[in-house]
Design an enzyme around this catalytic site. Structure first.
Site, PDB file in Angstrom:
ATOM      1  CD  GLU A   1     -95.436 -27.345  69.321  1.00  0.00           C
ATOM      2  OE1 GLU A   1     -94.595 -28.001  69.975  1.00  0.00           O
ATOM      3  OE2 GLU A   1     -95.621 -27.508  68.103  1.00  0.00           O
TER       4      GLU A   1
ATOM      5  NE  ARG B   1     -99.928 -25.186  67.385  1.00  0.00           N
ATOM      6  CZ  ARG B   1     -98.935 -26.063  67.373  1.00  0.00           C
ATOM      7  NH1 ARG B   1     -98.995 -27.161  68.126  1.00  0.00           N
ATOM      8  NH2 ARG B   1     -97.866 -25.852  66.625  1.00  0.00           N
TER       9      ARG B   1
ATOM     10  CD  GLU C   1     -91.481 -27.300  67.149  1.00  0.00           C
ATOM     11  OE1 GLU C   1     -91.642 -26.986  68.344  1.00  0.00           O
ATOM     12  OE2 GLU C   1     -91.008 -28.405  66.797  1.00  0.00           O
TER      13      GLU C   1
END
Length: 367
Positions: A264, A71, A162
């Site tokens: 994550e 990522r 996020e």
């Protein structure tokens, strides 16, 4: 005779078919590592070693341990010049050559974007909304098309990072859902224009907060936001118990009918500090039953993976260990505008303070 034949057939079936426990233990499709800080670490002299202590290429060490995806975050115009298209192209080329897949994480900012801040890039600050939407499309398309043209097409793309409160504040804050939807769909359209098979991830933090996820994705549905995968951040010392995380990831997979992915996660392997900059997580047992040791880090990563694997209907794609290669290298701190800033995360990397691969790396590659 018929009873004997039936018994023999059943016995043969048991020999051929693996037991349920073995079938359950199949590895996850994505066993990933966020390596966004790697390019800068290497440029500043970062050294990586395998578990035997032999110095080598960090990506190759990851791959040799079974990690099959990376990522990489993208900033628009960061002060240090890292985490831009240039580094993404270079690292993606290396990872794809090792057989890894690629998740590209667009922050749509010049620095960190997260639930507490979604700051527009300086160059986009004064754009009217229609031009801001076009900027999202153009920036997304530019990076992804460059990846496609060099033969390293992104497999997954996060449109925003996020985005609990939306993106590109104030314009795209989800206090105005139609604007949030327009910006996210601009990113989605850019992804699909480059590669229709690339899957778009919408990523929230607070992976144990079911109320947040239902509120957010119910609104996404009612406002026509397009996506393929639901991404979650789950840090066990911040985001609720393992049980609440499991309940939430199972619920959202079923409620929205989408694959789910832990974009994550991380856990410390030590309470020690390597660079004189205070670490974010310092407790000896940040989550009950899991100490800040190499063994505790491995056990927590395995547990999170088990939860993802157990998502019903095979909708749990996998997980990424966040900033697995962000070791303590002078100059590679958290603030791209301040070379003197340190790294508050090095005790959660998958390489120890001697640069050697930790046991959790082998765990990640086998989950």
């Amino acid at each position: 005779m018929r009873g004997i034949l039936t018994a023999l057939l059943l016995f043969a079936a048991l020999l051929i078919a693996p037991p349920a426990q073995a079938r359950q233990a199949a590895t996850l499709a994505i066993r990933g590592a966020d390596v966004s800080s790697l390019a800068k670490s290497e440029a500043l002299g970062g050294v990586y070693r395998d578990a035997n202590g032999t110095t080598g290429d960090a990506l190759r060490i990851l791959a040799q341990n079974g990690v099959n995806s990376i990522r990489l975050k993208v900033w628009v115009n960061p002060a240090d010049g890292y985490n831009t298209k240039t580094q993404v192209l270079a690292v993606a080329r290396r990872a794809k050559a090792l057989g890894m897949s690629l998740l590209v994480d667009f922050h749509y900012s010049d620095s960190w974007a997260d639930p507490g801040k979604q700051t527009k890039p300086a160059a986009w600050q004064s754009l009217p909304f229609d031009r801001l939407k076009q900027a999202v499309y153009d920036h997304t398309y530019d990076v992804l098309d460059a990846l496609r043209r060099q033969g390293t097409t992104a497999d997954l793309v996060q449109v925003g990072n996020e985005i609990n409160g939306g993106l590109l504040w104030p314009d795209g804050a989800n206090s105005t859902w139609p604007n949030t939807a327009a910006l996210l769909n601009a990113g989605y359209d850019a992804v699909k224009a480059v590669s229709p098979s690339t899957r778009v991830v919408l990523h929230l933090a607070d992976g144990g907060d079911n109320g947040l996820y239902r509120w957010w994705f119910d609104n996404a549905a009612s406002h026509g936001i397009r996506y393929d995968v639901i991404g979650l951040s789950y840090y066990p010392y911040w985001h609720g118990t393992l049980e609440t995380f499991q309940a939430n990831i199972n619920d959202v997979a079923a409620r929205y009918g989408k694959p789910v992915l832990v974009a994550e996660t991380a856990y410390p392997f030590t309470t020690g500090d390597a660079d004189g900059w205070p670490n974010i997580i310092t407790g000896a047992e940040p989550y009950p039953g899991y100490r800040a040791t190499p063994q505790g880090q491995s056990a927590m990563l395995a547990k999170v993976a088990d939860i993802v694997r157990a998502v019903p209907d095979g909708r749990g794609l996998g997980l990424y260990s966040w900033e697995a290669t962000w070791t303590a290298v002078p100059g590679n701190g958290w603030d791209p505008a301040d070379p003197s800033s340190g790294n508050a995360w090095e005790n959660q990397a998958l390489f120890g303070y001697d640069g050697r691969a930790l046991p959790a790396l082998a765990v990640l590659g086998s989950v």
